[in-house]
Design a protein around this motif. Structure first.
Motif, PDB file in Angstrom:
ATOM      1  N   ILE A 157      43.267   5.965   4.502  1.00  0.00           N
ATOM      2  CA  ILE A 157      43.833   6.035   5.849  1.00  0.00           C
ATOM      3  C   ILE A 157      43.661   7.462   6.360  1.00  0.00           C
ATOM      4  CG2 ILE A 157      45.901   5.732   7.239  1.00  0.00           C
ATOM      5  CD1 ILE A 157      47.007   3.972   5.011  1.00  0.00           C
ATOM      6  N   ASN A 158      43.153   7.598   7.580  1.00  0.00           N
ATOM      7  CA  ASN A 158      43.065   8.909   8.226  1.00  0.00           C
ATOM      8  C   ASN A 158      44.251   9.084   9.168  1.00  0.00           C
ATOM      9  OD1 ASN A 158      40.695   9.627   6.992  1.00  0.00           O
ATOM     10  ND2 ASN A 158      39.411   8.741   8.609  1.00  0.00           N
ATOM     11  N   GLY A 159      44.959  10.178   9.023  1.00  0.00           N
ATOM     12  CA  GLY A 159      46.083  10.434   9.916  1.00  0.00           C
ATOM     13  C   GLY A 159      46.734  11.765   9.577  1.00  0.00           C
ATOM     14  N   LYS A 212      50.204  12.354  10.121  1.00  0.00           N
ATOM     15  CA  LYS A 212      51.511  12.075   9.548  1.00  0.00           C
ATOM     16  C   LYS A 212      51.534  10.612   9.103  1.00  0.00           C
ATOM     17  CE  LYS A 212      56.405  12.321  10.626  1.00  0.00           C
ATOM     18  NZ  LYS A 212      57.388  12.544  11.668  1.00  0.00           N
ATOM     19  N   ILE A 213      51.538  10.361   7.783  1.00  0.00           N
ATOM     20  CA  ILE A 213      51.491   8.998   7.252  1.00  0.00           C
ATOM     21  C   ILE A 213      52.920   8.515   7.042  1.00  0.00           C
ATOM     22  CG2 ILE A 213      50.746   7.572   5.329  1.00  0.00           C
ATOM     23  CD1 ILE A 213      48.375   9.435   5.003  1.00  0.00           C
ATOM     24  N   THR A 214      53.242   7.433   7.750  1.00  0.00           N
ATOM     25  CA  THR A 214      54.577   6.850   7.655  1.00  0.00           C
ATOM     26  C   THR A 214      54.483   5.461   7.035  1.00  0.00           C
ATOM     27  OG1 THR A 214      54.397   5.863   9.840  1.00  0.00           O
ATOM     28  CG2 THR A 214      55.320   8.084   9.729  1.00  0.00           C
ATOM     29  N   MET A 261      52.686   3.079   9.328  1.00  0.00           N
ATOM     30  CA  MET A 261      51.237   3.251   9.311  1.00  0.00           C
ATOM     31  C   MET A 261      50.626   2.561   8.086  1.00  0.00           C
ATOM     32  SD  MET A 261      49.130   6.764   9.478  1.00  0.00           S
ATOM     33  CE  MET A 261      48.211   6.881  10.961  1.00  0.00           C
ATOM     34  N   ILE A 262      51.267   2.683   6.930  1.00  0.00           N
ATOM     35  CA  ILE A 262      50.776   2.022   5.712  1.00  0.00           C
ATOM     36  C   ILE A 262      50.857   0.507   5.882  1.00  0.00           C
ATOM     37  CG2 ILE A 262      51.234   1.669   3.260  1.00  0.00           C
ATOM     38  CD1 ILE A 262      52.137   4.603   3.150  1.00  0.00           C
TER      39      ILE A 262
END
Length: 147
Positions: A5-7, A9-11, A14-15
């Motif tokens: 996953i590109n980002g 801030k991974i929350t 998002m997952i």
């Protein structure tokens, strides 16, 4: 399984969205790749774009044919026509399976002929009962001396 996953801030959301999109992608890929084999609907058979032919059967015991068709690996669809008094069955198959279906039909016809020629178990039992009722041997005891 690896998921990239590109980002910034991974929350958790998002997952969750990434896993949902991955599962949707797998489901779409699986539904396109699976080609049904054996017994299927007429719509599935026509959807394979390989040409469809049909054969008519009037025998109500279609199960015997289905076993033989599976044995020969024929892709087929059975459509029942209830307009006639003894219902007739239309068997649709791919045109490329014509040779395999011919062999399957020959075996099916051979089984039907053998089944017609031999008497049923109930008929054989009735014959044996009638033979048992007739006294075929003399059961009287005779005392004679042989000299």
């Amino acid at each position: 399984m690896a998921l990239a996953i590109n980002g910034t801030k991974i929350t958790g959301r998002m997952i969750k969205a990434a896993i949902a999109s991955y599962l949707a992608h797998r489901k779409a890929a699986k539904s396109q790749d699976v080609i049904p084999h054996g017994k299927q609907t007429v719509k599935q058979l026509i959807g394979q774009n390989q040409g469809v032919s049909n054969v008519e059967l009037t025998d109500p015991s279609i199960r015997a044919f289905e076993r033989i068709a599976r044995k020969y690996g024929v892709d087929y669809a059975v459509k029942r026509d209830r307009a006639n008094d003894p219902p007739r069955f239309l068997i649709f198959f791919k045109s490329r399976d014509a040779d395999a279906l011919t062999a399957a039909m020959q075996e099916y016809a051979g089984k039907k002929v053998r089944r017609i020629q031999r008497p049923s178990v109930l008929q054989r039992l009735a014959q044996l009962r009638s033979q048992v009722k007739k006294p075929s041997i003399d059961r009287e005891k005779r005392k004679e001396q042989v000299r």
